[in-house]
Design an enzyme around this catalytic site. Structure first.
Site, PDB file in Angstrom:
ATOM      1  N   ALA A 118       0.774  -1.248   0.000  1.00  0.00           N
ATOM      2  CA  ALA A 118       0.000   0.000   0.000  1.00  0.00           C
ATOM      3  C   ALA A 118       0.806   1.300   0.000  1.00  0.00           C
ATOM      4  O   ALA A 118       0.326   2.307  -0.518  1.00  0.00           O
ATOM      5  CB  ALA A 118      -0.952  -0.001   1.205  1.00  0.00           C
ATOM      6  N   ALA A 119       1.981   1.329   0.620  1.00  0.00           N
ATOM      7  CA  ALA A 119       2.707   2.604   0.740  1.00  0.00           C
ATOM      8  C   ALA A 119       3.107   3.135  -0.644  1.00  0.00           C
ATOM      9  O   ALA A 119       3.378   2.339  -1.541  1.00  0.00           O
ATOM     10  CB  ALA A 119       3.944   2.414   1.608  1.00  0.00           C
ATOM     11  N   LYS A 123      -2.920   5.016  -3.985  1.00  0.00           N
ATOM     12  CA  LYS A 123      -4.012   4.151  -4.454  1.00  0.00           C
ATOM     13  C   LYS A 123      -4.937   3.755  -3.305  1.00  0.00           C
ATOM     14  O   LYS A 123      -6.146   3.638  -3.484  1.00  0.00           O
ATOM     15  CB  LYS A 123      -3.444   2.914  -5.150  1.00  0.00           C
ATOM     16  CG  LYS A 123      -2.681   3.222  -6.420  1.00  0.00           C
ATOM     17  CD  LYS A 123      -2.155   1.957  -7.066  1.00  0.00           C
ATOM     18  CE  LYS A 123      -1.181   2.284  -8.184  1.00  0.00           C
ATOM     19  NZ  LYS A 123       0.097   2.832  -7.695  1.00  0.00           N
ATOM     20  N   GLU A 141       1.753  -3.051   4.477  1.00  0.00           N
ATOM     21  CA  GLU A 141       3.077  -2.521   4.121  1.00  0.00           C
ATOM     22  C   GLU A 141       4.106  -3.125   5.083  1.00  0.00           C
ATOM     23  O   GLU A 141       4.024  -2.914   6.284  1.00  0.00           O
ATOM     24  CB  GLU A 141       3.088  -1.001   4.206  1.00  0.00           C
ATOM     25  CG  GLU A 141       4.440  -0.366   3.968  1.00  0.00           C
ATOM     26  CD  GLU A 141       5.120  -0.842   2.694  1.00  0.00           C
ATOM     27  OE1 GLU A 141       6.275  -1.318   2.811  1.00  0.00           O
ATOM     28  OE2 GLU A 141       4.537  -0.750   1.610  1.00  0.00           O
ATOM     29  N   ARG A 146       8.109   3.018   5.653  1.00  0.00           N
ATOM     30  CA  ARG A 146       7.117   3.278   4.600  1.00  0.00           C
ATOM     31  C   ARG A 146       5.694   3.222   5.150  1.00  0.00           C
ATOM     32  O   ARG A 146       4.811   3.947   4.702  1.00  0.00           O
ATOM     33  CB  ARG A 146       7.295   2.264   3.456  1.00  0.00           C
ATOM     34  CG  ARG A 146       8.463   2.622   2.539  1.00  0.00           C
ATOM     35  CD  ARG A 146       8.746   1.516   1.524  1.00  0.00           C
ATOM     36  NE  ARG A 146       7.622   1.246   0.642  1.00  0.00           N
ATOM     37  CZ  ARG A 146       7.326   1.955  -0.437  1.00  0.00           C
ATOM     38  NH1 ARG A 146       8.059   3.003  -0.768  1.00  0.00           N
ATOM     39  NH2 ARG A 146       6.298   1.626  -1.196  1.00  0.00           N
ATOM     40  N   ASP A 168       4.427  -8.394   5.899  1.00  0.00           N
ATOM     41  CA  ASP A 168       4.702  -8.869   4.551  1.00  0.00           C
ATOM     42  C   ASP A 168       3.441  -9.576   4.059  1.00  0.00           C
ATOM     43  O   ASP A 168       3.008 -10.568   4.644  1.00  0.00           O
ATOM     44  CB  ASP A 168       5.885  -9.845   4.592  1.00  0.00           C
ATOM     45  CG  ASP A 168       6.319 -10.297   3.204  1.00  0.00           C
ATOM     46  OD1 ASP A 168       5.471 -10.326   2.299  1.00  0.00           O
ATOM     47  OD2 ASP A 168       7.507 -10.648   3.042  1.00  0.00           O
ATOM     48  N   CYS A 238       4.080  -1.136 -12.502  1.00  0.00           N
ATOM     49  CA  CYS A 238       4.528  -0.021 -13.350  1.00  0.00           C
ATOM     50  C   CYS A 238       5.686  -0.508 -14.229  1.00  0.00           C
ATOM     51  O   CYS A 238       6.662   0.188 -14.446  1.00  0.00           O
ATOM     52  CB  CYS A 238       4.897   1.216 -12.533  1.00  0.00           C
ATOM     53  SG  CYS A 238       6.110   0.945 -11.251  1.00  0.00           S
TER      54      CYS A 238
END
Length: 301
Positions: A118-119, A123, A141, A146, A168, A238
């Site tokens: 999530a970090a 989003k 996260e 983070r 994790d 990405c």
């Protein structure tokens, strides 16, 4: 132009896309993209934000496929960060491509949603805004530093109903089940490369792709395990390399537990797309406005 592209990456792109498309991708790598922002509808609306930008004579353009996004035409990030609408969390600086996965996830009120990586929270808070702040969101996260950044952004945007889990995601209890899952997986970032970055060769290496691909597959396996039958999840990166995208998906699909839910391209007609090996998935081409981004929607049978 070509001598700036790491040799191993050029070979991978050439093998996957051919010379013409690869050259187009490289042009995208050279572009300095404008600032783009998402209006935080948990605190305000697009009309209020436009009034503030007008007041400061900051020019902007609307985004056809997302009414709560704006492209800033004549101001850099520093100028936007000086505005009160930034400092009080009424806007969030976010790339256009990264706004796509939450939109395609289509979160609804009262759904139990997991964001697996999530970090820093762009989003996560967008998912909250799209559900009008009424979804129950678990934001995972594993990195403590983070996770603090994630909490900060959640608080700043007034996104209630989000539980931050410093864990994790691969180790989540298999008895946990979710209505929807967003797995925007850690990746090599091969879609977000800026070729004029002097540090590119130091961090972007072949091992990064291999390491990312292995981690992504492990996260995907866990996501399928803890998604409720008949429900949907998003897998996105990405990256524009099939090693991190289609190859991982193909392995998961072979298990027969999930199927592809085709993403409608109609509302995204203005976005430059790359060819994909798995029908129904999309891959955004790096360009003047967009980072390279791969998105797949899956349904558990």
């Amino acid at each position: 132009m070509l001598n700036k592209v790491p040799n191993f990456l050029y070979k991978l792109l050439l093998a996957q896309y051919g010379e013409n498309i690869t050259n187009n991708i490289i042009k995208g790598y050279l572009e300095k993209r404008p600032v783009t922002l998402r209006v935080n509808t948990l605190k305000t609306n697009i009309d209020n934000i436009k009034k503030v930008l007008d007041m400061y004579n900051i020019k902007y353009k609307e985004v056809k496929w997302y009414k709560d996004a704006l492209i800033i035409e004549d101001a850099d990030e520093n100028k936007i960060r000086e505005l009160s609408i930034y400092n009080n969390g009424e806007i969030y600086l976010q790339s256009l491509s990264s706004m796509l996965p939450p939109i395609i996830l289509s979160p609804k009120e009262n759904e139990n949603i997991l964001d697996m990586a999530a970090a820093p929270g762009g989003k996560t808070t967008q998912v909250s805004a799209l559900s009008k702040g009424k979804a129950l969101i678990t934001a995972c996260e594993k990195n403590k530093i983070r996770s603090e950044r994630l909490r900060y952004n959640i608080d700043k945007q007034g996104a209630n109903g989000i539980n931050v889990l410093v864990e994790d995601a691969r180790k989540l209890n298999s008895f946990l089940l979710f209505d929807k899952i967003l797995l925007d997986a850690p990746c090599s970032g091969s879609g977000t490369i800026y070729l004029n970055n002097e540090k590119l060769e130091k961090y972007f290496k072949e091992e990064l792709i291999e390491r990312s691909s292995s981690l992504q597959f492990q996260l995907l396996k866990k996501a399928v395990q803890i998604l409720k039958p008949g429900h949907e999840m998003i897998y996105s990166t990405c990256s524009i390399l099939k090693q991190e995208n289609e190859d991982n998906l193909s392995k998961i699909l072979r298990n027969g537990e999930v199927e592809i839910v085709p993403i409608s391209k109609e509302i995204f007609q203005d976005i430059p797309m790359l060819k994909v090996e798995i029908e129904g998935t999309i891959c955004v081409c790096p360009s003047k406005l967009y980072e390279g981004f791969f998105i797949a929607k899956l349904r558990k049978k």
